[in-house]
Every structure is written in C-alpha cells, then in structure tokens.
Design an enzyme around this catalytic site. Sequence first.
Site, PDB file in Angstrom:
ATOM      1  N   ASP A  56      40.382  33.670  45.018  1.00 57.45           N
ATOM      2  CA  ASP A  56      41.692  34.185  45.775  1.00 57.45           C
ATOM      3  C   ASP A  56      41.349  34.935  47.050  1.00 57.45           C
ATOM      4  OD1 ASP A  56      40.447  36.142  44.616  1.00 57.45           O
ATOM      5  OD2 ASP A  56      42.362  37.295  44.241  1.00 57.45           O
TER       6      ASP A  56
ATOM      7  N   ASP B 294      35.449  37.348  47.962  1.00 56.21           N
ATOM      8  CA  ASP B 294      35.357  35.894  47.471  1.00 56.21           C
ATOM      9  C   ASP B 294      34.898  35.026  48.612  1.00 56.21           C
ATOM     10  OD1 ASP B 294      38.153  37.213  46.529  1.00 56.21           O
ATOM     11  OD2 ASP B 294      37.853  35.668  45.001  1.00 56.21           O
TER      12      ASP B 294
ATOM     13  N   ASN C 203      44.705  37.976  45.499  1.00 58.43           N
ATOM     14  CA  ASN C 203      44.469  39.344  46.648  1.00 58.43           C
ATOM     15  C   ASN C 203      45.591  39.087  47.525  1.00 58.43           C
ATOM     16  OD1 ASN C 203      42.107  40.740  45.704  1.00 58.43           O
ATOM     17  ND2 ASN C 203      40.945  38.932  46.775  1.00 58.43           N
TER      18      ASN C 203
ATOM     19  N   THR D  61      36.769  33.897  40.594  1.00 58.01           N
ATOM     20  CA  THR D  61      36.668  35.440  40.913  1.00 58.01           C
ATOM     21  C   THR D  61      38.047  35.894  41.430  1.00 58.01           C
ATOM     22  OG1 THR D  61      36.222  34.422  43.101  1.00 58.01           O
ATOM     23  CG2 THR D  61      34.237  34.729  41.950  1.00 58.01           C
TER      24      THR D  61
ATOM     25  N   PHE E 273      41.622  44.564  38.958  1.00 58.90           N
ATOM     26  CA  PHE E 273      42.561  43.913  39.396  1.00 58.90           C
ATOM     27  C   PHE E 273      42.783  42.278  38.870  1.00 58.90           C
ATOM     28  CE2 PHE E 273      43.849  40.770  42.779  1.00 58.90           C
ATOM     29  CZ  PHE E 273      44.914  41.174  43.215  1.00 58.90           C
ATOM     30  N   ASN E 274      41.590  41.726  38.745  1.00 56.38           N
ATOM     31  CA  ASN E 274      41.891  40.230  38.402  1.00 56.38           C
ATOM     32  C   ASN E 274      42.466  39.992  37.177  1.00 56.38           C
ATOM     33  OD1 ASN E 274      40.435  39.329  40.710  1.00 56.38           O
ATOM     34  ND2 ASN E 274      38.570  39.234  39.965  1.00 56.38           N
TER      35      ASN E 274
ATOM     36  N   HIS F 174      31.975  42.850  44.918  1.00 59.33           N
ATOM     37  CA  HIS F 174      32.149  42.214  43.566  1.00 59.33           C
ATOM     38  C   HIS F 174      31.844  40.829  43.425  1.00 59.33           C
ATOM     39  CE1 HIS F 174      34.866  45.732  43.062  1.00 59.33           C
ATOM     40  NE2 HIS F 174      35.789  45.402  44.099  1.00 59.33           N
ATOM     41  N   ASP F 175      32.579  39.844  44.063  1.00 61.05           N
ATOM     42  CA  ASP F 175      32.715  38.551  43.606  1.00 61.05           C
ATOM     43  C   ASP F 175      31.196  37.726  43.976  1.00 61.05           C
ATOM     44  OD1 ASP F 175      35.141  38.750  42.831  1.00 61.05           O
ATOM     45  OD2 ASP F 175      36.189  38.125  44.729  1.00 61.05           O
TER      46      ASP F 175
HETATM   47  C1  BDR Z   1      38.600  42.041  42.313  1.00 62.26           C
HETATM   48  O1  BDR Z   1      39.736  42.064  42.662  1.00 62.26           O
HETATM   49  C2  BDR Z   1      39.792  41.532  44.027  1.00 62.26           C
HETATM   50  O2  BDR Z   1      40.352  42.490  45.000  1.00 62.26           O
HETATM   51  C3  BDR Z   1      38.245  41.245  44.431  1.00 62.26           C
HETATM   52  O3  BDR Z   1      38.433  40.024  45.172  1.00 62.26           O
HETATM   53  C4  BDR Z   1      37.746  41.029  43.252  1.00 62.26           C
HETATM   54  O4  BDR Z   1      37.519  39.714  42.773  1.00 62.26           O
HETATM   55  C5  BDR Z   1      37.664  43.127  42.082  1.00 62.26           C
HETATM   56  O5  BDR Z   1      38.564  43.947  41.318  1.00 62.26           O
HETATM   57 CA    CA Z   2      38.514  37.930  44.128  1.00 64.56          CA
END
Ligand code: BDR
Ligand code: CA
Length: 314
Positions: free
Chosen positions: A11, A16, A41, A127, A169-170, A243-244
């Site tokens: 996303d 990402d 996102n 991701t 978040f994810n 993160h991703d």
């Molecule tokens: C995740 O949430 C999104 O904002 C980032 O792309 C990442 O995948 C981190 O919590």
């Molecule tokens: Ca992401």
Amino acid sequence: MAGKPILIDCDPGQDDAVMLLLAMASPEELDILGITTVAGNVPLALTQRNARLMCELGGQPGLKVFAGCARPLVRGLITAEEVHGRTGIDGFEIYEPTMPLQPQHGVDFIIETLLAADDDAITVVPTGPLTNVAMAMVKEPKVLPKIREIVLMGGAMREGGNTSPSAEFNILVDPHAAHVVFRCGRPITVLGLDLTHQALTTPQRSRDIGGIGNKAGTVVQRMLEFYNRHDIEKYGSEGGPLHDPCTIAYLLRPDLFRGKHVNVEVEIQAELTMGATVVDFWGVTDRPRNANWLHKIDDAGFYDLLVERLARLP
Ligand code: BDR
Ligand code: CA
C-alpha cells in the site's frame, strides 16, 4: 539460478516504495511475479499508481501491478496521510505513470499465480493491510499449499501500537483479514514494530542514501526526509523506522535477523484492543506456534545492504 518467486502485496507508502525498490534491485535472489496493491496508507487509486511510479523509478516498467481491494473486509478504511502525506509518497514528484495498471483484480491474480505453482513454491510478501491475501485464501483455499512462506510487516508486542495504544497500522486497518492469515496454517514470518523500530533512518543514513548519486538514491532520500519527520516528532527518536523494506532484507539476508517460533493471535472482538497481535513469546499457552516472530535486526547491516542495493538502480 533464478531468484525465489515472490508475490508482493503493498500500500505505498514511502516505506513500501523503498521495499519495492529493494526487491527490484535484487533480481538474482528474487523473482517478482507481480505486485498487488491494497487500500491502506492512502486509498487504492493512489497505492496502485504509486506502485507503478516505483516500478518506473526502478527501471522495471515491465513488472505487473494490480489493484486489489478498495476497503477492509469488515471495518471502514483507516488511512495514514498524516504520516505519508496526501499522495502517500510525498517527497516524490508525482506524474502519471506510463506503465499500465493490469486489468485483472489483484485477488484473482494472486489466486491464479498460486494455483499455477507447485506446492510450497511461492513466498508472499504483504506490507499493507492483509485484505487481498485473506480474500485470496477465502475465495480459493486451494492456494494454501502453494504458499512456501508469508513474510509480512505488521503487529507489535513490546513496542505497543502505533495507530491505537495496542495495535499496529496494518493489522488495525483490517484485523479480520489478519485473523484469517495468521490462522491459515502456512509458515508465517512477522516483522512487527518491535523489530522495525530498531531500523531507524538517521540523518547520516539518509545522507548515505542520497550520496549514492543515482536517481533512486536521491528520490529515496527525499521521500524518507518527508516520512521521517512524523515519527521523529512522535517518538523523539533519531530517525523514522523503515518498516516495510525489512521484509525484503529478511529474504535477502536472514542472518541479519533474530526470531522465535511462537503463537500469534489477532484480537478481533474487543474494541479497545482491536487489531492487537497477542504474542505468546514465553510459551505460556498451549496454542500452536503459527509464526516466526522476528524481534532483533542488525540495523547497521540492514542499511549497508539497502545502500548497496539501491546503488544498482538507475
Ligand atoms: C506500517 O503501516 C504503514 O504506515 C507502513 O507502510 C507500514 O507498512 C507500519 O505500521
Ligand atoms: Ca505499508
């Protein structure tokens, strides 16, 4: 030898976006069968466009990008413009990509690709929210034995949530999809906030990326400088967590990571803790070990790898 076949579901999102570039820069190890996009996102119309923009930046306009689900399975969509900006990849100069969006639905592409593969053949790398992956599993359960491993970014244990006090978040965006995926019975490796909050893009690391001197490095530096500001302010940290891209780094260099096989369940009932990943790190239940929970990264090694790989791009 051809690289490991992977399906990427994302996303974009600046992190990402860097994940896609890192994968594109690693053709000897990874064979990207396709990129499916999901609402997360930012809405789907932007995530699919952003994925195509990254393919063009990475010099691989021949890759196939698909749009998947426009909203989570049960709950309404939560987006994260406050982190990623209005476009999802603020810091990048947006234009209309030339490479086409594939006409097939992303979920159907995942199903078709998995069904055509041998058992245990394909690694799935999500991701973003897990909507597309869960939908594929529910629509066609015969895909399950084809999956070698799912390597996903999501969840948190010691670190706490980044979008609610207890949820990352994810997973929070589509907890029901995450519940389906964590219960699917295939091997899962999870890179949650406990791990990704160790992978900070410090100002020096950002300069190292820009200092590569190619277009990809310049663009990544600009995107990350925009993206980092939010988490630096939120956490008072030295940099933003990348993160991703950790998912792809794990596939390239598993020696940079440490994990433990544990049970992970997703909360889908309690509103206060909705989307929390409940990790039985110390084995205090007899629930089955369904996930390899990564909790330690060699962050210096990760950034060295990232710089080395981004340098291979245009
Ligand atoms: C995740 O949430 C999104 O904002 C980032 O792309 C990442 O995948 C981190 O919590
Ligand atoms: Ca992401």
